[in-house]
Enzyme design. Structure first.
Site, PDB file in Angstrom:
ATOM      1  N   HIS A 114       1.039  -1.265  -0.138  1.00 38.65           N
ATOM      2  CA  HIS A 114       0.030   0.030   0.086  1.00 38.65           C
ATOM      3  C   HIS A 114       0.859   1.235   0.028  1.00 38.65           C
ATOM      4  CE1 HIS A 114      -3.122   2.941   1.074  1.00 38.65           C
ATOM      5  NE2 HIS A 114      -4.053   1.995   1.125  1.00 38.65           N
ATOM      6  N   THR A 139      -7.281  10.036   4.791  1.00 37.77           N
ATOM      7  CA  THR A 139      -7.350   8.720   3.930  1.00 37.77           C
ATOM      8  C   THR A 139      -6.567   8.962   2.975  1.00 37.77           C
ATOM      9  OG1 THR A 139      -8.995   7.226   3.068  1.00 37.77           O
ATOM     10  CG2 THR A 139      -9.213   9.526   2.079  1.00 37.77           C
ATOM     11  N   THR A 186      -7.459  24.839 -51.152  1.00 39.95           N
ATOM     12  CA  THR A 186      -8.606  24.196 -50.512  1.00 39.95           C
ATOM     13  C   THR A 186      -8.869  23.081 -51.178  1.00 39.95           C
ATOM     14  OG1 THR A 186      -9.938  25.379 -51.902  1.00 39.95           O
ATOM     15  CG2 THR A 186      -9.749  26.283 -49.535  1.00 39.95           C
ATOM     16  N   HIS A 187      -8.908  21.927 -50.619  1.00 37.77           N
ATOM     17  CA  HIS A 187      -9.008  20.673 -51.151  1.00 37.77           C
ATOM     18  C   HIS A 187      -7.610  20.134 -51.871  1.00 37.77           C
ATOM     19  CE1 HIS A 187     -13.577  21.045 -50.632  1.00 37.77           C
ATOM     20  NE2 HIS A 187     -13.130  22.153 -51.166  1.00 37.77           N
ATOM     21  N   SER A 313      19.533   7.306 -45.186  1.00 41.39           N
ATOM     22  CA  SER A 313      20.805   6.635 -45.199  1.00 41.39           C
ATOM     23  C   SER A 313      21.224   6.171 -46.545  1.00 41.39           C
ATOM     24  CB  SER A 313      20.603   5.387 -44.177  1.00 41.39           C
ATOM     25  OG  SER A 313      19.753   4.385 -44.621  1.00 41.39           O
ATOM     26  N   LYS A 318      18.056  13.770 -49.377  1.00 41.14           N
ATOM     27  CA  LYS A 318      16.903  14.200 -48.907  1.00 41.14           C
ATOM     28  C   LYS A 318      17.203  15.025 -47.678  1.00 41.14           C
ATOM     29  CE  LYS A 318      13.568  11.802 -49.122  1.00 41.14           C
ATOM     30  NZ  LYS A 318      12.345  10.775 -49.265  1.00 41.14           N
ATOM     31  N   GLU A 325       7.026  15.774 -38.723  1.00 46.07           N
ATOM     32  CA  GLU A 325       6.673  14.375 -38.713  1.00 46.07           C
ATOM     33  C   GLU A 325       6.765  13.689 -37.244  1.00 46.07           C
ATOM     34  OE1 GLU A 325       7.554  12.398 -42.955  1.00 46.07           O
ATOM     35  OE2 GLU A 325       9.449  12.977 -41.757  1.00 46.07           O
ATOM     36  N   ARG A 360      -1.494   7.120 -13.440  1.00 45.97           N
ATOM     37  CA  ARG A 360       0.063   6.967 -13.125  1.00 45.97           C
ATOM     38  C   ARG A 360       0.839   7.181 -14.238  1.00 45.97           C
ATOM     39  NH1 ARG A 360       1.565   4.749  -7.578  1.00 45.97           N
ATOM     40  NH2 ARG A 360      -0.383   3.962  -6.945  1.00 45.97           N
TER      41      ARG A 360
END
Lengths: 485, 485, 485, 485
Positions: A114, A139, A186-187, A313, A318, A325, A360
């Site tokens: 406890h 308590t 848009t779209h 790699s 790139k 991301e 927790r």
């Protein structure tokens, strides 16, 4: 285990200063260089999150916080004559990690099974004869839920600062680009022009709404309780209300006006819901960068350490929007963490324990990650490379099609039926030789309503950009004073 | 199809009065008696939800709302000299279901495949020559998002009334049972006594928090926009801000200060998050009844029509907490509906359409179900049978064990070490002959600190119940004035 | 209300043929032209979903299905001598919508407030004296869960066909474009070349996995029960197992080997989890189109009715990926529908009712929408416009950078250390005059390992495309025979 | 536990034996006694989960796994003549934690900011001149996704063993109590009798279904890839397919037949969906104990260490179902972890990185917690105290009402109309003097159809219990042979 991580002690979780050290780009993949780290399991111990936030939720910090509640309880009770004054003073003097160690509490918990009982016995041991006044009338949940309130109050402080930092970064970027022309989309399709600053000002306003929500929620969240086994305070006798008030005053929070054995879990769920909402905005802002940084668009790029950083790699050329991301990925997890607290609200009777274990985990993880998301976005937007020439070129590339709306409205107000005007333009913009401007100038229907000069003027994006710049100014003007508050 | 469901026309969705007619028990399984119903698919058309809320979201109501936005737009533009005054008046006079039918809009949408275009053409047809001023300068989302704001404002009004009704029902029950002794239960185990009224007052306070959240959120939710294709207002020319202000003033809402093509979706997600939070409380309150109505506990029972209702098709004796189980079930669905709006926040650039289709389903369904949940809880708690004798008997049955806490605290304050006292009582309550009171009176350790009379007094639950009753009074005293606001 | 929707009666839900009529583009916004529609609330009644699937879940179909279970029960019991043979025959002859109407059941439910009780009384009425043998020994859930199994079996059949259609559409597109060169994109950045067909073959393989999952799950899902109030069959006496077997044999499903009052809810949750998984793929495939259709990329376009369809009410030039956005939106909702069934698994004891209400909504909605998603994707991918010239141009635009990987590997195998080679290429691809090929040819480090001809050959994307085409062939070769099964 | 799980160097994560030491009761709150622990943040490092599972996912284990994939790659390439044989041997000999430390990889990652690049450089360093053959032709995701497949295969092995353990524990309990009479409960209300063993056999059958699902899913989950930057294998040249096959054969898994840069994420989402499903069952089984252990029911109790364990810090008498509450709590979190993988399925083009960060957290956390849940349930059900006397008393307490169904069916088969019989019994069971048996014997309607002896026999629960016992036997008979497989 890397002992340099141990910063706590009571002051530790009230850090205040926010040494976001050397930034996230440097931090991505910068764990402590030690083989002890090999045994770690959770990536939040070493890969994600700021050290200062991690320290706030370390086992040591959590123990220190619980001890401070016990100290406040003894003090409040002593003021009311329920506990001898010197006992309360002794308790206060040992209610810290110098006298009560995580190790000792662990040891006791192994036989008692406890956690609060173990903590209060360890504290009692440290307090000597005064020990029998430890935890008097309380308590377990009185102590843990009150400590949780302290913890969440700190967390709100940190996250509010993060939101403020992000609003500032966005507002500053918006100001700089208030009149930088960019095509609106848009779209996924080109629409009419905006300014890049307007896009960013919209984001700033959205983040500001989260700050307001955080402010509204704080008084509901930062509430503890000192009201005994079922919330009525009966165990504290006639002084119940005064004990509770005394504890909360000392700790700088307020009391749940109507608890069961625990504080109402709607408060927690409201908070994690807000984190999910913030994660939604974070994912939107990260997605915007990922899209604008596409090879084919390339209007912005997130900061990148040209000298050293490796994008791929195998594909050495790139330059990936890694931070954005990463934010997208973690935002999804923050959103998922909102579910258990909603289910935890369904407590049986005066409480069950079914909220306890997942809280927790959920609360520290969700808070650490939200702070991490926001910090990374600050870094991305502060260091964003904006290619305004490319933005301008993209508008030109459309040959005026982006401005068709403008022509439509002019035709309508000159008396052409809207449906007819729409149909005419739909056909014209579907193609043909030359730019839209050329086709429009020579179209008989259009000629009947507009002069060639008017057509040219209507297809100039400058009007649209000016409107965007002025609205950007209005948005920023409203944000500034609120931030100062 | 039961045509009596069609109440709309402009006044229809401003119903105000709330004929929750003959209550939910009667309503469970009371669909319209017609075989047309056989072709219906969605249980929200016939099995769940109130007629008045259903009418609010019917296709007709939604069309009427959209038309009213077009009317407000023409009026605002006419005030600014952008549209002839008589054209605006004509538009206003036909912008309703008497002149523009769902059928005609459907017909046009079949060829245009664009709902707002279809609606504005149908309106233009009805307006005759004034028709060319319909929708002037606006983009579709100006109309639909503004109409959505009107709809959500109505929904908030309804749900706020529901919350108020539930708080009233709970407060009244709490008052009646302020001192009705009941055993407190934690972990499903008997704890110390409370009063039944206290349990209910805690619930009332929780529901009141939702009402506050609803009030805080409304100004963020009830915002429309009239700002053109990408939110800058450029399409409306120099009067853009005035047009927007004029429209919103007429409709009684405010404008998004920084929209894209659409209003920021964080506003919607915040709202559905709150519905999820309310669903959490609803499930808690329903679960409480389901547990207290268990055969072995039987302290309360939800209302049941003794004369006719059937509990089970094979077990004729059964009296099931059907309404509460129903609330539990639907609450889970309301919670699930909070997910799509969170994902919808991640719009690409100035908007994508990926929020649209699921919002059309999620919002009406989630609102109708939340209203349904709350209405059912009002019925359950208003008509709740409370068996206070059974509650009292349950406390007695524990033979004093429920009061062990009281003894523990007394022993501690008389000087026994807390750990020792706890250990002593743990052993005593684990069994032995006689009641705890008897065993305690004769226990040497206890005798050393407390007189037999003190032991008896400490084991009397009356003190605990009194504390609960007084705290109930304090909670209710704080609720009353707030409700009146 | 459009009476043509009413197809049920027993044969109705065994439609078989799948008239996906005139396609989704036509169907978007093509509700029945009738003003009765104005009273409808749920967009699944009129805006989304196929008529045939809607009919499968109409109230009438559901009632017909439940009646067929009662008929099967009477027949099975009569075979075992528990019910007179002619009573069973009478029951079978009236257990359909011609004799038992939704309206009559509704009427009875209004007083009994128990849907199955109402249905069985209505059936008993229709059966005259034989009526007392209706529902003999059964509990309500025996009937409803068995009917649900029939419904879900039909749904699986439909969805499996949808998956097959989509795999076919994708496989055919992949075959057509097996060697259509396209740049591969990772992180939104150009990578090395693939073929467009390879991209689509990957999608086909993913959808095929869902079909396998569906096949694996069906035997767990299509299980009913006829086992009485708590699943032991006690109420049916010694013939319990035989009654159950007889009913299931007649209905073409199997029995839950270990039910409580209801069939285990893990079966339902497994199914909705699979729908969520399918929705994930659907959103991926829709997102791919939305991205490749961006103005700046424009490599594909979803079908669009050039002659009539309107992209935007103000921007007449727009051609939006509406179907794909619609799929994205609805996929999020299907995913959300997976949550309640997971919570429903947590039944109390031999069952609670907390699964019931949300299942009535979740299952039909999730199934109808999944069918809708898949049907729309079939339409999108069948009618997809693919601009291979544009794809080729995009590869060229990179001036060879896309092929840097190839150079890296060659340099490494010629003896240059990998880190050094990577570093060299990173610098070269970061810019400078001329194409990468030119810069590479003249770079001393590269010259030291590769001849100019080798450099040119290595930077030719054809090798990469060939590899992609061959792997596409292998993937398709594996799909074909499985589809035929 | 299958010791073949230990494939790598580092003793730490190769624990092998599964010292579920002294069980979970002892383990709850039994962290390592060390103050270093004070700096830990994640409760999964010290509070929840088994050490052996934690070790499986430690940073060291993960690094070792990745190294083993590099070794397998070099070996496969050497077999095909792409890499010198001795280079491959050297690489294999240093591809372990003795030669490549977490610390060195961390150090390199700090400058490179790319984890796989850092690992492959550290490995190349260790391999000396052979180092230039490390990672030859591979892209990062080839290594990480293949290592992930190894990890998930191990996890499935562990969880399958857990499921088997739980089925065994349940089957053994069911067998022991095959004929222990207990009241069945539906809607929280007493129904007809079952046997306690039947209840448990139902649970065993449910868990067995999960084991089958795990077996079906494994071949889809344990797939890696060695197919280069976009999945076509182009980077490996003509030997691409052979390289991939060689690597997978060495590692004991198979290859994704159609990858992009990464393995299809539907595989991961299917797995976490199954964990969510298992969590649903876990919560159901835990809830059953929590309910049956209620003070008012007290038919079972989970194991409790009478001598030491503390139930409540103030209420010394309490014996709470802590393990079951803990399982309930953690199950909710496992369920939440299923969401991010579903969203991760929506990869852009040939991959984005948005799955990566959350997978690093979700997978280890969800697996560790699922193992934890299952282990705790094994402990609860193995050590469950069953109070059959109390169960019997509860049936008696109903005075025969529980058997009303039996009477209903008998009356119906003797010719009383079902509706009439139901109505009669509904009235009789609603109360009156004496037991139901007495009231029934003297009721004129009943007397007309049944003799007093028949009434007594029909109200004897033994028939029901016998049916339950026999069905229990049948269920267990089907489980046994499958377990042995």
């Amino acid at each position: 285990m890397n002992s340099s991580r141990v910063h706590f002690g009571f002051p530790a979780f009230g850090l205040g200063g926010r040494p976001r050290a050397n930034g996230y780009i440097a931090a991505l993949g910068s764990p402590a260089v030690t083989d002890d780290a090999a045994s770690l399991f959770c990536p939040l111990e070493f890969r994600y999150g700021r050290e200062s936030v991690r320290a706030l939720f370390s086992r040591g910090s959590r123990l220190a916080r619980v001890l401070s509640v016990e100290a406040a309880l003894a003090a409040a009770e002593s003021e009311l004559g329920m506990v001898p004054r010197d006992a309360a003073e002794t308790i206060a003097s040992v209610a810290n990690l110098d006298h009560v160690s995580v190790g000792r509490v662990d040891e006791l918990e192994r036989s008692l099974r406890h956690d609060v009982m173990a903590m209060s016995r360890a504290l009692a041991e440290a307090a000597g004869p005064a020990g029998r006044w430890v935890h008097f009338g309380a308590t377990s949940a009185d102590i843990t839920d009150t400590a949780l309130a302290l913890e969440l109050k700190e967390a709100v402080g940190i996250l509010r600062d993060d939101l403020t930092d992000l609003i500032r970064a966005l507002a500053s970027l918006a100001r700089r680009h208030r009149a930088t022309a960019e095509i609106g989309r848009t779209h996924g399709q080109h629409g009419v022009p905006i300014s890049f600053g307007y896009k960013i000002a919209v984001a700033a306003a959205e983040v500001l709404r989260h700050r307001r929500r955080m402010d509204e929620l704080l008084p509901r969240l930062a509430v503890g309780k000192m009201a005994g086994a079922v919330g009525t305070g009966a165990g504290f006798g006639p002084h119940a209300a005064a004990v509770e008030a005394g504890v909360m005053r000392r700790l700088g929070i307020s009391a749940d006006e109507a608890p069961t054995q625990i504080v109402g879990r709607d408060r927690i769920a409201e908070f994690t819901n807000l984190l999910a909402l913030i994660a939604g905005t974070a994912e939107r802002l990260a997605t915007e960068v990922r899209n604008l940084q596409r090879t084919e668009i390339a209007e912005v790029a997130e900061p990148f350490d040209e000298a050293h950083q490796v994008g791929s790699s195998t594909m050495a050329q790139k330059r990936n929007p890694m931070l954005s991301e990463n934010v997208t990925s973690l935002a999804r997890l923050v959103r998922a963490f909102a579910l258990p607290p909603l289910e935890n609200m369904v407590q049986w009777h005066e409480r069950d324990l079914a909220n306890s274990a997942n809280e927790r985990i959920v609360l520290p993880h969700a808070i650490l990650l939200t702070d991490d998301l926001l910090g990374k976005l600050v870094e991305v937007y502060r260091g964003l490379t904006v290619d305004s020439a490319r933005m301008a070129a993209e508008i030109d590339r459309s040959g005026g099609a982006a401005m068709a709306e403008s022509l439509l409205l002019a035709l309508t107000s000159r008396g052409l039926a809207r449906a007819e005007a729409h149909e005419r333009l739909r056909t014209l913009t579907r193609g043909g030789a030359g730019s839209l401007a050329e086709r429009a100038r020579t179209d008989p229907t259009i000629q009947a309503h507009l002069s060639p000069e008017e057509v040219v003027a209507l297809l100039d994006p400058a009007t649209y950009v000016r409107a965007a710049a002025e609205k950007t100014d209005r948005i920023l003007a409203a944000i500034d004073p609120e931030l100062r508050r």
